[in-house]
Write a protein that holds these residues in place. Structure first.
Motif, PDB file in Angstrom:
ATOM      1  N   GLU A   1       0.825  -1.225   0.000  1.00 25.44           N
ATOM      2  CA  GLU A   1       0.000   0.000   0.000  1.00 25.44           C
ATOM      3  C   GLU A   1       0.851   1.263   0.000  1.00 25.44           C
ATOM      4  N   THR A   2       2.010   1.186   0.629  1.00 22.50           N
ATOM      5  CA  THR A   2       2.868   2.376   0.703  1.00 22.50           C
ATOM      6  C   THR A   2       4.133   2.228  -0.140  1.00 22.50           C
ATOM      7  N   GLY A   3       4.434   1.013  -0.536  1.00 24.88           N
ATOM      8  CA  GLY A   3       5.651   0.762  -1.300  1.00 24.88           C
ATOM      9  C   GLY A   3       6.889   0.612  -0.433  1.00 24.88           C
ATOM     10  N   GLN A   4       6.708   0.683   0.867  1.00 29.35           N
ATOM     11  CA  GLN A   4       7.879   0.630   1.733  1.00 29.35           C
ATOM     12  C   GLN A   4       8.497  -0.775   1.766  1.00 29.35           C
TER      13      GLN A   4
ATOM     14  N   PRO B   1      10.114   4.027  -1.781  1.00 29.19           N
ATOM     15  CA  PRO B   1       8.780   3.428  -1.713  1.00 29.19           C
ATOM     16  C   PRO B   1       7.873   3.965  -2.816  1.00 29.19           C
ATOM     17  N   GLU B   2       8.061   5.205  -3.150  1.00 30.01           N
ATOM     18  CA  GLU B   2       7.225   5.779  -4.204  1.00 30.01           C
ATOM     19  C   GLU B   2       7.432   5.045  -5.530  1.00 30.01           C
TER      20      GLU B   2
ATOM     21  N   LEU C   1       5.817   1.579  -5.359  1.00 27.15           N
ATOM     22  CA  LEU C   1       4.371   1.688  -5.486  1.00 27.15           C
ATOM     23  C   LEU C   1       3.974   1.895  -6.956  1.00 27.15           C
TER      24      LEU C   1
ATOM     25  N   LYS D   1       1.737  -0.527  -9.397  1.00 29.77           N
ATOM     26  CA  LYS D   1       0.553  -0.075 -10.133  1.00 29.77           C
ATOM     27  C   LYS D   1       0.668  -0.443 -11.606  1.00 29.77           C
TER      28      LYS D   1
END
Ligand SMILES: Cc1cc2nc3c(=O)[nH]c(=O)nc-3n(C[C@H](O)[C@H](O)[C@H](O)COP(=O)(O)OP(=O)(O)OC[C@H]3O[C@@H](n4cnc5c(N)ncnc54)[C@H](O)[C@@H]3O)c2cc1C
Lengths: 759, 300
Positions: free
Chosen positions: A627-630, A747-748, A751, A755
């Motif tokens: 969910e956050t890419g972390q 993380p961005e 993510l 997607k």
């Protein structure tokens, strides 16, 4: 194969020889050096990425009370210098090529006054078109940064071994991708600094925190237009180098120029902002296209690389770094047909340079991901594909690198075990993944002329204590301790009876210094050679005293005796005194040297570049928050083959520190620039991993013995961060099936990749 | 650093008088962790620096069940984190202050300096807003009390007027059963500023939300309260749908910018995710009745 147990000092967990000084605050760092009448220097830097200097007016600055000198290129010999290409000046001549370049400098009675004066120096610039992207800089018509470098190309490599076309045709699987790495800063806890003194006789004495004293002396002399002997470099305690303190910057030169002009000692210490702009040269960022061919069983059949390396405004060590990125990995696995093209390109940005790993962490970031990709596509365990390809003793790379000792397979086995690799793979959980990668590094490399040697002198004092005089230096990595252990082992005296001198170009013999994972191997061999020779002198004298043949004598714990007759021993101190205090007496003193059995690669870059190669395998288990890419590193394991481990405490520290820097490189670091201006040049915006950020880390050292190394040792310092970024990326892929191809893996970006995968 | 004159007044009155006397040329210094950085970079060059270090009882932490918690502006982050009354009655504050930077900074930086700096990346403001805290601002002529949520005006700008000193932070009495959550999203380093910070308090009655306060740091020019988002849940039944809607509204209410921690768009996305997680954490806490500090959760 000799084992560490056979040694009495080597292989022991010994305390750092300079540890007491450091923890009590006694150690004298360059900032602690205070000389009578000392002034403080500050540097005026270019605000433009590319501009002609039309005029510099220093008159207002000179009038500030407390200012003793303002210098510009007019106060210099205007001679360019550089590690490989002489392309930079201590103070800009005619034009500036990056934001941060040294344009002028002030010496004043205190730093604040010097800074105040900087504001009053008036520089008239004519801005020139600038170029920030290496690929654009290579295009016809791009702004030219150095007149003598068409298409801004500093260097080109084009090497093919075997028949690459045929090799790809014969491959069962071809993988191809492009990866980008980042300029990473060293972020040593201590910034670069110097205190320079000038004697009217013409001699400069410079206290500095360099990793490479003699290379610093050579470059400073070139920049000042004097002979090497006119420059004395004394190493202060060094708060971490990681390649950034190997003298590719102008700090010491500017201090020397100011010292000469004022006739007073001048101290120039980089502020953190200076350090980011024009101090330690950040890692050379590269764009790497990799294409690899594999057989069904995972064997590598072909490898092709195309590298565009970003030099920044000046070359420093980037030419050698690009060479490593282009060719080094071909010693890690058994390669036959390879092709590599690399371009090192000038841009109007902070010059890039040497950082732990020296090109490996960029190339392996790409190559080890391509191999991982192949493993997934072929349905082979990534550990297995590494194992089938791993180099082994006797392997000669396509470029002529000769592997003597090599325990890469053992490293892979140890990593599998420490990670519980097989079990975890069998019980794969969602969003959790495993990744692995391997590396090779040199133990010293022949590239500054046809020499990769070291030298040291050992004298035995009248009290039986040995003093090593050595110019390799200590930068916090533990080299001094390792050398003392090697000398103690060879001499047969206790560790407490060995000291090592400060490195000083006037008092120690020529050494290349701390880079290329060379000091323990090359410097250690030189120390061992000196110790062997000193020992012969001890034995010769003791044989007179004990009336026995030297061959029958042993030295143990500082005592010399006839084998089997320990009771009738003399101490090393007795021997040293006896040899000195007599008519015609002389001290026990011996010089040793070592030059690795390597060759200077030819113009096709063929030739065994190092005396020994060190290997490692690392693996990570990561969890990805979709969910956050972390990305969270749950466990990290590192197995290294550095031959005999001289000091386990030091070796473990090297691995832990390397992995920390590797994780920073993989996940959070990277210099970011807009139009040549760094946008994160401070520790608020540029983060490095802290103690609290380190994952559970396990390490192991392979049982290994390097026949050409001192007591079987070889290099280790860089190995630990070479593969880390690829390890993490491979683990992320295993966890969630995406690869982020530009560093750092934020993380961005994860993510975003997730997607795109859903789409 | 540009040279300056330095004073160490022994009382608030004296400090106010000095501030009045030197006007724009003067700056207060508490822990110095923010001010010194700006002075060294010569972003601020005060001619006069007035220290608050010698003002008596400026770092008090007092709790009274009826009155609530009062904290002197000179209290350090670490004092607040470790105060037993904070740990016992205000677990949200404990959770927040233990995540501020690292102990080196927490031992130096004060709560007063933190709020007055007006740095939107800092943590305490959001939690104080979520707890409806007020601050006292004093000058040579008198004092005023304002809610923390009105204090932040713009990027690095607060409502502190020339001549004013922040003296006290007042947090109302702790409500038994208050559901709360604090999330500091720290993907780079545990010692970093938040990429997104969320502070949430909810008063629950069964599955209904009687009242709610939701505040953020690091996602707007100021530390902000998300009033529109709160309205989605206030006096409503708490269910996934509404929580999702609240998260959605919150993500439009914030006003983040691109920086080294991520793009504005990414931060909005995080707000969506983290608001849902915060509600979940708060509900879990209130369901288990475990509201004490010891049950505080790790950063997201
Ligand atoms: C490395 C680092 C990491 C940090 N990480 C975090 C973090 O993770 N989370 C976080 O929340 N914060 C963080 N901070 C910010 C830190 O919390 C603040 O710097 C600190 O609280 C400021 O307090 P101070 O007492 O040092 O203020 P000072 O530097 O002394 O003052 C700051 C400003 O406030 C004014 N001032 C001070 N006291 C008063 C007063 N009583 N009345 C009126 N004006 C006053 C000063 O004039 C000045 O303008 C970090 C800071 C640093 C340096």
């Amino acid at each position: 194969m000799a084992k560490a147990q056979e040694f009495s000092v080597v292989g022991q967990r010994v305390v750092r020889v300079e540890g007491y000084d450091k923890v009590t605050g006694e150690a004298r760092y360059v900032a602690d050096v205070r000389l009578p009448g000392m002034l403080f220097g500050k540097i005026l830097r270019s605000p433009f990425p590319h501009a002609r200097i039309l005029n510099i007016d220093t008159s207002k600055a000179e009038k500030v009370r407390g200012v003793k000198a303002v210098v510009t290129a007019e106060d210099t010999v205007k001679r360019p210098w550089g590690a490989f290409f002489a392309d930079q000046y201590p103070l800009s001549v005619g034009k500036v090529r990056y934001i941060g370049e040294e344009v002028a400098a002030v010496a004043a009675i205190d730093p604040d006054t010097a800074e105040e004066a900087l504001d009053l120096i008036e520089v008239e610039y004519e801005e020139l078109p600038a170029v920030f992207d290496a690929e654009q800089a290579m295009q016809e018509g791009a702004p030219l940064i150095h007149d003598n470098k068409p298409r801004n190309t500093a260097m080109t490599i084009d090497v093919e071994r075997g028949d690459i076309q045929k090799a790809f045709t014969e491959s069962d699987l071809t993988v191809e991708d492009t990866f980008e790495s980042i300029p990473q800063w060293h972020c040593a806890i201590e910034t670069i600094g110097s205190v320079a003194e000038y004697a009217p006789s013409g001699k400069y004495t410079i206290y500095m925190n360099t990793q490479t004293l003699f290379m610093a002396r050579y470059r400073i002399a070139a920049a000042l237009g004097v002979r090497e002997t006119d420059v004395r470099v004394i190493q202060s305690a060094v708060g971490g180098g990681f390649g950034g303190k190997s003298c590719d910057d102008n700090n010491a030169m500017v201090a020397a120029i100011l010292a000469r002009k004022t006739g007073k000692p001048v101290k120039t210490i980089n502020s953190r902002e200076d350090e980011f702009l024009a101090g330690s040269r950040p890692r050379v960022n590269m764009k790497i296209s990799v294409k690899m061919g594999f057989k069904k069983d995972g064997k590598i059949r072909a490898k092709q690389l195309r590298i565009i390396a970003d030099n920044g405004a000046y070359s420093g060590k980037a030419p050698a770094i690009t060479g490593v990125a282009a060719l080094r990995h071909d010693t890690c696995y058994k390669y036959s047909d390879v092709k590599t093209q690399a371009y090192l390109v000038y841009t109007n940005k902070i010059p890039t340079g040497a950082f732990r790993g020296f090109g490996n962490p960029s190339a392996e970031w790409a190559v080890e991901q391509a191999i991982d990709q192949a493993a997934h596509e072929l349905g082979i365990d990534p550990a297995e594909i590494a194992r089938v390809n791993a180099a082994e003793p006797g392997y000669v790379s396509p470029h002529g690198n000769r592997v003597t000792s090599c325990e890469l397979r053992q490293c892979i086995d140890r990593v599998e075990k420490m990670m519980e690799w097989k079990k975890k793979r069998a019980e794969k959980k969602p969003r959790i993944g495993l990744g692995l990668a391997c590396t090779v590094h040199v133990s010293g490399k022949r590239h500054f002329g046809d020499y990769d040697g070291g030298s040291a002198t050992i004298k035995i004092n009248e009290d039986g204590k040995a003093l090593i005089l050595c110019g390799e230096g200590e930068v916090g990595q533990g080299a001094a301790t390792a050398m003392c252990q090697i000398a103690a082992e060879e001499l047969g005296i206790p560790m407490e009876d060995v000291e090592i001198s400060q490195a000083d170009t006037d008092l120690t013999t020529f050494c290349l210094g701390a880079f290329g994972s060379r000091v323990t191997y090359v410097g250690g061999n030189a120390v061992k050679d000196a110790a062997t020779k000193a020992k012969q002198q001890i034995l010769a004298m003791a044989s007179e005293m004990l009336e026995a043949r030297a061959d029958d004598l042993v030295i143990e714990h500082g005592k010399v005796y006839v084998r089997g007759a320990e009771a009738k021993a003399v101490t090393v101190a007795d021997v040293a005194r006896a040899r000195l205090f007599r008519r015609g007496g002389s001290p026990i003193v011996a010089s040793g040297s070592f030059d690795a059995d390597s060759v200077l690669p030819d113009e096709t870059r063929y030739g065994n570049e190092s005396g020994a190669y060190n290997f490692a395998c690392q693996a990570a288990e990561v969890g990805v928050d979709t969910e956050t890419g972390q990305v969270k590193v749950l466990k990290y394991v590192a197995a290294s083959d550095c031959g005999t481990v001289i000091n386990p405490i030091g070796a473990e520290g090297q691995v832990e520190g390397s992995v920390a820097q590797g994780l920073g490189y993989a996940l959070i670091e990277g210099l970011r620039m807009e139009e040549g201006r760094p946008i994160n040049p401070n520790f608020s915006d540029y983060r490095v991993p802290s103690m609290r950020d380190m994952p559970d880390l396990a390490h192991a050292f392979a049982r290994s013995y390097e026949p050409t190394g001192p007591f079987g040792a070889k290099g280790l310092g860089e190995l630990g961060m070479d593969p880390t970024a690829a390890v993490i990326s491979n683990a992320i892929f295993d966890a969630v099936g995406v690869r982020v191809k530009t560093l750092p893996i934020t993380p961005e970006k994860v993510l975003q990749a997730l997607k795109e995968k859903v789409k | 650093m540009v040279k300056f004159e330095y004073f160490e007044p022994n009382s608030l009155e004296e400090a106010c008088a000095l501030l009045k006397e030197h006007g724009e040329d003067a700056r207060l210094i508490a822990g110095g962790t923010a001010l010194i950085i700006m002075m060294r970079q010569r972003l601020l060059n005060p001619r006069v620096v007035i220290s608050l270090a010698d003002i008596p009882d400026f770092d008090f932490i007092r709790f009274d069940a009826k009155d609530g918690l009062r904290i002197g502006a000179g209290a350090r982050h670490r004092d607040i984190e470790l105060a037993p009354v904070v740990q016992e009655h205000y677990p949200l504050l404990y959770e927040t202050f233990r995540k501020v930077a690292q102990p080196r900074i927490r031992n130096m930086g004060t709560i007063g300096g933190n709020l007055v700096q007006g740095d939107p990346l800092t943590d305490p403001g959001a939690s104080l807003i979520a707890l409806d805290a007020k601050i006292t601002l004093r000058n040579a002529g008198g004092h005023r009390v304002i809610p923390v949520e009105n204090f932040f005006v713009d990027y690095y700008q607060t409502d502190l007027q020339p001549g004013e000193i922040l003296t006290e932070i007042h947090v109302p009495p702790s409500l038994p059963g208050l559901a709360w959550a604090h999330i500091k999203f720290l993907p780079r380093s545990q010692e970093d500023f938040a990429t997104v910070g969320v502070a949430l308090t909810m008063r629950l009655n069964g599955d209904r939300c009687q009242d709610i306060r939701l505040a953020f740091n690091s996602v707007a020019p100021i530390i902000m309260r998300a009033k529109r988002a709160e309205e989605i849940l206030r006096r409503q039944k708490v269910d996934d749908d509404r929580v999702g809607k609240m998260a959605e509204v919150a993500s439009t209410e914030v006003d983040p910018m691109d920086d080294n921690r991520g793009s504005a768009e990414y931060k909005r996305e995080l707000v969506r995710v983290l608001v849902r997680r915060a509600v979940k954490q708060a509900l879990e806490r209130s369901a288990t009745g475990k509201q004490g500090a010891k049950q505080a959760s790790a950063p997201a």
